[in-house]
Write a protein that holds these residues in place. Structure first.
Motif, PDB file in Angstrom:
ATOM      1  N   THR A 236      17.272   9.225 -11.269  1.00 57.13           N
ATOM      2  CA  THR A 236      18.640   8.828 -10.943  1.00 57.13           C
ATOM      3  C   THR A 236      19.200   9.837  -9.961  1.00 57.13           C
ATOM      4  N   ILE A 237      19.732   9.344  -8.832  1.00 54.13           N
ATOM      5  CA  ILE A 237      20.427  10.239  -7.906  1.00 54.13           C
ATOM      6  C   ILE A 237      21.873  10.378  -8.355  1.00 54.13           C
ATOM      7  N   ALA A 238      22.466  11.544  -8.099  1.00 58.82           N
ATOM      8  CA  ALA A 238      23.832  11.795  -8.548  1.00 58.82           C
ATOM      9  C   ALA A 238      24.487  12.783  -7.602  1.00 58.82           C
ATOM     10  N   GLY A 239      25.780  12.616  -7.394  1.00 61.60           N
ATOM     11  CA  GLY A 239      26.511  13.556  -6.555  1.00 61.60           C
ATOM     12  C   GLY A 239      28.003  13.313  -6.643  1.00 61.60           C
ATOM     13  N   GLU A 240      28.758  14.305  -6.191  1.00 62.90           N
ATOM     14  CA  GLU A 240      30.223  14.247  -6.197  1.00 62.90           C
ATOM     15  C   GLU A 240      30.744  14.544  -4.799  1.00 62.90           C
ATOM     16  N   SER A 241      31.788  13.835  -4.398  1.00 63.96           N
ATOM     17  CA  SER A 241      32.401  14.012  -3.088  1.00 63.96           C
ATOM     18  C   SER A 241      31.358  13.741  -1.999  1.00 63.96           C
ATOM     19  N   ALA A 242      31.016  14.716  -1.145  1.00 63.17           N
ATOM     20  CA  ALA A 242      29.985  14.471  -0.143  1.00 63.17           C
ATOM     21  C   ALA A 242      28.640  14.158  -0.796  1.00 63.17           C
ATOM     22  N   GLY A 243      28.428  14.642  -2.027  1.00 64.30           N
ATOM     23  CA  GLY A 243      27.230  14.252  -2.761  1.00 64.30           C
ATOM     24  C   GLY A 243      27.285  12.795  -3.173  1.00 64.30           C
ATOM     25  N   GLY A 244      28.489  12.299  -3.536  1.00 63.52           N
ATOM     26  CA  GLY A 244      28.654  10.880  -3.825  1.00 63.52           C
ATOM     27  C   GLY A 244      28.510  10.039  -2.573  1.00 63.52           C
ATOM     28  N   LEU A 245      29.060  10.516  -1.452  1.00 61.73           N
ATOM     29  CA  LEU A 245      28.836   9.858  -0.165  1.00 61.73           C
ATOM     30  C   LEU A 245      27.345   9.783   0.132  1.00 61.73           C
ATOM     31  N   SER A 246      26.632  10.882  -0.110  1.00 62.74           N
ATOM     32  CA  SER A 246      25.187  10.901   0.125  1.00 62.74           C
ATOM     33  C   SER A 246      24.476   9.867  -0.740  1.00 62.74           C
ATOM     34  N   ALA A 247      24.941   9.685  -1.980  1.00 65.68           N
ATOM     35  CA  ALA A 247      24.342   8.666  -2.843  1.00 65.68           C
ATOM     36  C   ALA A 247      24.494   7.279  -2.212  1.00 65.68           C
ATOM     37  N   LEU A 248      25.652   7.010  -1.580  1.00 65.74           N
ATOM     38  CA  LEU A 248      25.840   5.729  -0.907  1.00 65.74           C
ATOM     39  C   LEU A 248      24.945   5.617   0.325  1.00 65.74           C
ATOM     40  N   TYR A 249      24.842   6.711   1.093  1.00 61.62           N
ATOM     41  CA  TYR A 249      23.903   6.709   2.219  1.00 61.62           C
ATOM     42  C   TYR A 249      22.490   6.359   1.729  1.00 61.62           C
ATOM     43  N   LEU A 250      22.068   7.000   0.650  1.00 61.43           N
ATOM     44  CA  LEU A 250      20.721   6.769   0.133  1.00 61.43           C
ATOM     45  C   LEU A 250      20.549   5.336  -0.358  1.00 61.43           C
ATOM     46  N   MET A 251      21.599   4.780  -0.936  1.00 62.38           N
ATOM     47  CA  MET A 251      21.519   3.396  -1.404  1.00 62.38           C
ATOM     48  C   MET A 251      21.368   2.421  -0.248  1.00 62.38           C
ATOM     49  N   THR A 252      21.805   2.804   0.964  1.00 68.03           N
ATOM     50  CA  THR A 252      21.722   1.887   2.103  1.00 68.03           C
ATOM     51  C   THR A 252      20.628   2.270   3.096  1.00 68.03           C
ATOM     52  N   SER A 253      19.866   3.325   2.805  1.00 67.50           N
ATOM     53  CA  SER A 253      18.791   3.749   3.699  1.00 67.50           C
ATOM     54  C   SER A 253      17.463   3.140   3.269  1.00 67.50           C
ATOM     55  N   PRO A 254      16.812   2.366   4.134  1.00 66.29           N
ATOM     56  CA  PRO A 254      15.491   1.828   3.779  1.00 66.29           C
ATOM     57  C   PRO A 254      14.480   2.925   3.465  1.00 66.29           C
ATOM     58  N   GLN A 255      14.631   4.108   4.068  1.00 69.92           N
ATOM     59  CA  GLN A 255      13.665   5.174   3.843  1.00 69.92           C
ATOM     60  C   GLN A 255      13.751   5.762   2.441  1.00 69.92           C
ATOM     61  N   ALA A 256      14.856   5.516   1.734  1.00 76.23           N
ATOM     62  CA  ALA A 256      14.996   6.017   0.362  1.00 76.23           C
ATOM     63  C   ALA A 256      14.674   4.955  -0.678  1.00 76.23           C
ATOM     64  N   ARG A 257      14.357   3.760  -0.234  1.00 69.23           N
ATOM     65  CA  ARG A 257      14.152   2.660  -1.164  1.00 69.23           C
ATOM     66  C   ARG A 257      12.962   2.931  -2.078  1.00 69.23           C
ATOM     67  N   GLY A 258      13.154   2.725  -3.369  1.00 64.56           N
ATOM     68  CA  GLY A 258      12.098   2.927  -4.351  1.00 64.56           C
ATOM     69  C   GLY A 258      11.978   4.344  -4.872  1.00 64.56           C
ATOM     70  N   LEU A 259      12.801   5.270  -4.349  1.00 61.19           N
ATOM     71  CA  LEU A 259      12.709   6.666  -4.794  1.00 61.19           C
ATOM     72  C   LEU A 259      13.620   6.972  -5.978  1.00 61.19           C
ATOM     73  N   PHE A 260      14.453   6.007  -6.380  1.00 64.86           N
ATOM     74  CA  PHE A 260      15.331   6.214  -7.530  1.00 64.86           C
ATOM     75  C   PHE A 260      15.617   4.871  -8.184  1.00 64.86           C
ATOM     76  N   ARG A 261      15.998   4.912  -9.456  1.00 66.62           N
ATOM     77  CA  ARG A 261      16.265   3.673 -10.189  1.00 66.62           C
ATOM     78  C   ARG A 261      17.711   3.557 -10.654  1.00 66.62           C
ATOM     79  N   GLY A 262      18.549   4.552 -10.350  1.00 62.79           N
ATOM     80  CA  GLY A 262      19.957   4.516 -10.715  1.00 62.79           C
ATOM     81  C   GLY A 262      20.717   5.487  -9.847  1.00 62.79           C
ATOM     82  N   ALA A 263      22.052   5.318  -9.812  1.00 60.32           N
ATOM     83  CA  ALA A 263      22.888   6.187  -8.974  1.00 60.32           C
ATOM     84  C   ALA A 263      24.197   6.497  -9.678  1.00 60.32           C
ATOM     85  N   ILE A 264      24.608   7.759  -9.583  1.00 64.58           N
ATOM     86  CA  ILE A 264      25.910   8.218 -10.064  1.00 64.58           C
ATOM     87  C   ILE A 264      26.692   8.697  -8.848  1.00 64.58           C
ATOM     88  N   ALA A 265      27.869   8.112  -8.620  1.00 62.44           N
ATOM     89  CA  ALA A 265      28.681   8.448  -7.448  1.00 62.44           C
ATOM     90  C   ALA A 265      30.076   8.838  -7.911  1.00 62.44           C
TER      91      ALA A 265
END
Length: 537
Positions: free
Chosen positions: A202-231
């Motif tokens: 599970t990826i997790a982050g706060e503020s810019a870390g939460g923004l990064s979680a959204l970036y990762l959720m929309t990046s094809p290069q990160a697809r399949g590297l996590f199964r959940g997200a905390i933003a």
């Protein structure tokens, strides 16, 4: 007896026992902390220095011998000093050689779920070594905790035409995000050796870390590297684009070119010769601010578009924000109007046909408080609910929260539920806050709330569902628009701030259609005149 006492004293004074793990990356030696094994400062990519500055992170070869991983690595280069505030005050060692991560793992873990933490700091500051992010309390709940560094500021987020010439796609920028993806790939390859399950990240982050979680959720290069997200307190902002000016931002590679000219280093070859600290300070002083850029590859499209098209990672999410986000971030809000009448006049002129809706949500009677609330919602409130709605729409569970908890030192300073104030509770690190942070009292009630939040967060990492002992069953957002309200104790509520989401969604939709203005940073009495209604808005 004296020899026995001497021996006991030596045992008490000796360092924690070494823990050795032979991972695919190489053999590491960490320490123990209670029931945990702890490994700090593990490199996950080559140092991005010299010709590797502003290149994608390069993989490390397996190292030979045993590497001591008993101390945190340096923070990535960032501006230091500045005006004192509740978030700064601790001097961090810095280096371009900063791409490292830390692991807290139960000593006997086997196939344990993993949380990968991405620190905040506006993509400009911060580090995984901050005491606030000590993974002890979370890992004691049976998960593996990983915290990572990634390149910051101009060193992590610059785009430039010269950089585009270095690869076949013409892409540049997003190096800090590529670092995060490289760290996730390292976790996928190595975490089993530390007792973690690479399929349960599970990826997790706060503020810019939460923004990064959204970036990762929309990046094809990160697809399949996590199964959940905390933003936590994330923001689905309008993004610069690499090759064209949009939403009030220049073409990002042109912006990089102008920065190089201002620094009297117009080519990337010249910029690579600049001292990293001096470069970072000069770029920040010159107005450079880091963002992920729509480059057609790492980030193919605006985040809002990816979520609208259902092209984001289809994973469960836990997301929310704080009631007083802007109380500690007043630089993000416009100055107060001179009077209620001035406030209404400005809002009416700027929001036109949407002004009545704005004034219902953010009335003029207490326009100073309304300004804080409107800025909060345009960034954090709307984003959190949008994320919950979009994941629900693609059949994923989404859990929404509002952190509205106050304690004496914060409330007396006018900082009720301020930005990041949930972190000592979700990490259990009351004693790890920066020097000027309003001190959290270590009372039974505060510890109880922290234990409950740690239960919810770690349960989500383990199962994709947040459950806490002795606390309400947290329902998914669903069609009932459920959320959990963290005040003195957690309470289940519905329909967060009625009308807030719909209003901010309409503003975003119109500004996106017009293409001239961003939808997050221009709020209230500073908002540009709203575009007329557009199709679909």
């Amino acid at each position: 007896m004296s020899k026995l006492l001497f021996s006991l004293a030596m045992i008490a004074a000796s360092p924690a026992a070494a823990q050795v793990v032979n991972a695919p990356a190489g053999t590491v030696r960490g320490t123990t902390s209670g029931s945990l094994s702890v490994f700090k400062g593990i490199p996950y990519a080559k140092p991005p220095v010299g010709d590797l500055r502003w290149r994608p992170p390069a993989a490390l070869e397996r190292w030979s011998g045993e590497r001591a991983t008993t101390a945190f690595g340096p923070a990535c280069v960032q501006p230091s000093g500045g005006a004192p505030n509740i978030y700064n005050g601790v001097t961090l060692p810095m280096s371009e050689d900063c791409l490292s991560l830390n692991i807290w793992t139960p000593a006997k873990a086997r196939n344990a779920p993993v949380m990968v933490w991405i620190h905040g700091g506006s993509l400009l500051t911060g580090s995984s070594r901050e005491a606030l992010y000590d993974g002890q309390r979370l890992a004691e709940r049976g998960i593996v905790v990983v915290s990572i560094n990634y390149r910051l500021g101009v060193l992590g987020w610059l785009a430039h035409p010269d950089l585009g010439k270095e690869n076949a796609t013409g892409r540049s920028g997003n190096y800090g995000l590529m670092d995060q993806i490289a760290a996730l790939r390292w976790v996928r390859k190595n975490i089993a050796a530390f007792g973690g399950d690479p399929a349960k990240v599970t990826i997790a982050g706060e503020s810019a870390g939460g923004l990064s979680a959204l970036y990762l959720m929309t990046s094809p290069q990160a697809r399949g590297l996590f199964r959940g997200a905390i933003a936590q307190s994330s923001y689905m902002i309008s993004m610069p684009e690499l090759k064209r000016a949009r939403f009030g931002l220049p073409a990002w590679e042109v912006g990089g070119q102008l920065l190089g000219q201002a620094l009297k280093a117009p080519s990337i070859a010249q910029m690579r010769k600049l001292d990293p600290a001096a470069l970072t300070i000069a770029a920040t002083a010159g107005g450079f601010f880091p963002f992920g850029v729509v480059d057609g590859e790492v980030l193919p499209q605006q985040m809002v578009d990816a979520f609208d098209r259902g092209q984001q990672a289809r994973v469960p999410v836990l997301a929310g924000f704080n009631q007083g986000e802007i109380r500690s971030l007043r630089m993000l809000a416009p100055k107060n109007a001179a009077s209620p009448a001035d406030y209404e006049r400005e809002i009416t002129g700027r929001y036109r046909d949407l002004a009545p809706a704005f004034l219902r949500l953010y009335p003029s009677a207490d326009h100073a408080e309304s300004t804080i609330a409107a800025t909060r919602d345009s960034l954090y409130g709307w984003t959190s609910e949008r994320l919950a709605r979009k994941q629900t729409a693609v059949g994923q569970r989404a859990y929404l929260y509002l952190f509205d908890h106050g304690y004496p030192a914060a409330d007396e300073a006018g900082l009720h539920a301020f930005h990041a104030s949930e972190l000592p509770y979700t990490w259990g690190t009351f004693d790890g806050t920066p020097p000027r942070w309003p001190k959290v009292p270590a009372t039974a009630a505060e510890r109880r709330l922290s234990d409950t939040m740690i239960d919810y967060w770690t349960s989500f990492v383990r199962t994709g569902r947040p459950v806490a002992q002795g606390a309400p069953a947290w329902p998914a957002y669903g069609t009932a628009q459920n959320y959990l309200w963290f005040a003195q104790t957690p309470t289940i509520e519905r329909d967060l701030f009625p009308g807030m989401f719909e209003f901010n969604e309409t503003v975003m939709c119109r500004r996106r259609a017009a293409g001239k203005d961003g939808w997050n940073w221009n709020v209230g009495v500073l908002a540009p005149e709203i575009a007329p209604p557009a199709a679909g808005c």
